[in-house]
Design a protein around this motif. Sequence first.
Motif, mmCIF file in Angstrom:
data_model
loop_
_atom_site.group_PDB
_atom_site.id
_atom_site.type_symbol
_atom_site.label_atom_id
_atom_site.label_comp_id
_atom_site.label_asym_id
_atom_site.label_seq_id
_atom_site.Cartn_x
_atom_site.Cartn_y
_atom_site.Cartn_z
ATOM 1 N N GLY A 56 48.624 39.693 38.369
ATOM 2 C CA GLY A 56 47.253 40.108 38.855
ATOM 3 C C GLY A 56 46.313 40.235 37.428
ATOM 4 N N GLY A 57 45.295 41.011 37.545
ATOM 5 C CA GLY A 57 44.631 41.479 36.357
ATOM 6 C C GLY A 57 43.564 40.237 36.212
ATOM 7 N N GLY A 58 43.368 39.309 36.876
ATOM 8 C CA GLY A 58 42.427 38.257 36.650
ATOM 9 C C GLY A 58 43.037 36.777 36.404
ATOM 10 N N THR A 59 44.218 36.708 37.152
ATOM 11 C CA THR A 59 44.850 35.169 36.932
ATOM 12 C C THR A 59 43.771 34.244 37.367
ATOM 13 N N TRP A 60 44.124 33.065 36.774
ATOM 14 C CA TRP A 60 43.280 31.721 37.226
ATOM 15 C C TRP A 60 43.358 31.603 38.647
ATOM 16 N N VAL A 61 44.270 31.917 39.496
ATOM 17 C CA VAL A 61 44.327 31.714 40.917
ATOM 18 C C VAL A 61 43.692 32.769 41.584
ATOM 19 N N GLN A 62 43.650 33.942 41.112
ATOM 20 C CA GLN A 62 42.672 34.952 41.583
ATOM 21 C C GLN A 62 41.116 34.488 41.441
ATOM 22 N N ARG A 63 40.889 34.033 40.321
ATOM 23 C CA ARG A 63 39.676 33.897 40.076
ATOM 24 C C ARG A 63 38.934 32.617 40.968
ATOM 25 N N ALA A 64 40.060 31.594 41.147
ATOM 26 C CA ALA A 64 39.563 30.479 41.840
ATOM 27 C C ALA A 64 39.541 30.743 43.212
ATOM 28 N N SER A 71 43.058 44.334 34.967
ATOM 29 C CA SER A 71 44.419 45.005 34.452
ATOM 30 C C SER A 71 44.584 46.337 34.929
ATOM 31 N N GLU A 72 43.324 47.134 34.758
ATOM 32 C CA GLU A 72 43.527 48.815 35.002
ATOM 33 C C GLU A 72 43.674 48.964 36.545
ATOM 34 N N LEU A 73 43.241 48.138 37.554
ATOM 35 C CA LEU A 73 43.488 48.077 38.762
ATOM 36 C C LEU A 73 44.800 48.216 39.120
ATOM 37 N N MET A 74 45.544 47.056 38.589
ATOM 38 C CA MET A 74 46.653 46.424 38.891
ATOM 39 C C MET A 74 47.977 47.463 38.570
ATOM 40 N N LEU A 75 47.469 48.131 37.277
ATOM 41 C CA LEU A 75 48.237 49.060 36.524
ATOM 42 C C LEU A 75 48.193 50.449 37.386
ATOM 43 N N ALA A 76 46.991 50.733 37.757
ATOM 44 C CA ALA A 76 47.037 52.021 38.814
ATOM 45 C C ALA A 76 47.912 51.924 39.902
ATOM 46 N N PHE A 94 53.731 44.320 30.934
ATOM 47 C CA PHE A 94 53.737 43.435 32.014
ATOM 48 C C PHE A 94 52.579 43.118 32.568
ATOM 49 N N VAL A 95 51.738 44.307 32.883
ATOM 50 C CA VAL A 95 50.617 43.865 33.766
ATOM 51 C C VAL A 95 49.498 43.171 32.797
ATOM 52 N N GLU A 96 49.536 43.613 31.593
ATOM 53 C CA GLU A 96 48.386 42.891 30.723
ATOM 54 C C GLU A 96 48.862 41.327 30.339
ATOM 55 N N GLY A 97 50.034 40.970 30.315
ATOM 56 C CA GLY A 97 50.396 39.581 30.346
ATOM 57 C C GLY A 97 50.492 39.045 31.486
ATOM 58 N N SER A 98 50.232 39.429 32.699
ATOM 59 C CA SER A 98 50.355 38.777 34.031
ATOM 60 C C SER A 98 49.445 37.630 34.005
ATOM 61 N N PRO A 99 48.195 37.686 33.604
ATOM 62 C CA PRO A 99 47.474 36.333 33.703
ATOM 63 C C PRO A 99 48.033 35.138 32.673
#
Length: 549
Positions: A56-64, A71-76, A94-99
Amino acid sequence: MAQDWDQTADVVVVGYGAAGAATALQATEDGAEVLVLDRFTGGGATSLSGGIIYAGGGTWVQRAGGVEDTSELMLAYLEREVGDAVSPATLRRFVEGSPAMIDWLTGHGVPFEASLCPYKTSYPNNDYYLYYSGSEISGAFADITPRQRGHRVKGWGTSGKKLFAPLARSAENKGVRVESLTTATALVTDDTGAVVGVECRTLRDAPARVRTRYTRMAAVAAKPGIYYPPLRRALEKQLARLDRRYGTTIRVLARRGVVLTAGGFIANREMLHAYAPAYKNGLALGSSGDDGSGIELGRGVGAATDRMGNVSAWRFLLPPSSFAGALLVDGKGQRVIDETRYGAAVGDALINRHDGTGWLLADDALMRTALSQIGPQAAWFQRMQFEVMRRKAKRGKTLDAVAAAAGIDPVGLRETVAAHNSAYATGAPDPVGKPAEYVRPVGAGPYWLLDVSIKPSLTNPCPMFTVGGLKVDEDTGAVKDAAGGNIPGLYAAGRTAAGICVNSYVSGLSLSDCIFSGRRAGRSAAGEQPVVEGSTGRTAVRGGRAEDV
């Protein structure tokens, strides 16, 4: 001494599933020559899995797909879900490197698709590939904005093979060597205690017909053998006989490091009974190679382990999505958990707080809705599970009658339903915290009680896998010893190591951790100073006992 080694490489990887492939690819990209050793022909538990990557955190799949995540939402969400499994700094990495992880997987040919699943489910059918794969919409996380983070690899059925196969092809194209049908039996250390190689049993010199037979039997033992343990055990005996007759011993030099990525120990009943006896009644979700051998290799050179009693057990209630409005009760008729929670949370609650007993209560109207939903919402295996539960369900015109049919406390059930309906009528919070949008009153009968208890069952088993393993340095993936120091030359990743999902699992978090920890270990091992072959000590360690070789 070069002639004393049958093969050499900079980095030697033991086990070839998602973690092994990620390790091999990253080490290769960082300039190391890599050799992978695998007991079978690669894939491991990854190829048997649903192929979900939690990201998560704004992957290209999520954006599409129109999903706005940060990242903050995923981390929370993960901070609350995984607890102290890893340090805050590691979880943030881990979270910030997710995208970027999804970008990396895509770059190696792993296919994703941004089709949002419009209903809550445990696993989407072949129409959808992005969904809520955890407990994001559940009451325990109501203060955290939910986002879809379950990235199902695009593929028909269960998608695990569609994750591993592209990674393996990319590794082959980049020059990674693989020794199949090769079992690591001991780590080799030098005079300082550093790991410098691996001793193995291999069928590489066996006749072609033997290798073909072994490969075919191993594939059947993996699946469908996973669903019928007696078949798996019978085939494992035959595999062992072939190995005894045709196997030979080889030694492999690792100039920079050995990385253990051989899975967990769910297939080792003795280890499971020793460390996690409460989980003895589940389906071993893994291959025959998930026998703890990687963990034992590490222990043989003094490695420490962490949370070996932790097991993820899955009892999924959805699909159909309408079952989010049912009531999950135990043998006393009392509520178990918010029914929208992910299946691992449900399984944990049933096993550790309710003696494994669970019944899903549905009134007639809810059951009719469920019957209409199961076809369009479910994958084939989910439809099969639903049909088994429907056929074995207990029915009664009244709550007392259905409770008697199921053998649960009728007074407790009546009290539970009354409290639930009263909360709904007055607008009070649901007694177990289920979000209001999923709460519905229990209406008129006839009533159904569907058995979701965790017990030995061929038709409705509870899948489980181990999440504890070797303790590792969270910056490098180096395996730690009992004193807290790093064992030189030894790393671990995936389910051989304790990682992000060691406390709490949501769908895709294990595979995601395999990629994260595998790349970490591969990067670290590739950066190790090479072993000088002529000065290498030669001690093979088997189960903590050193032998000159």
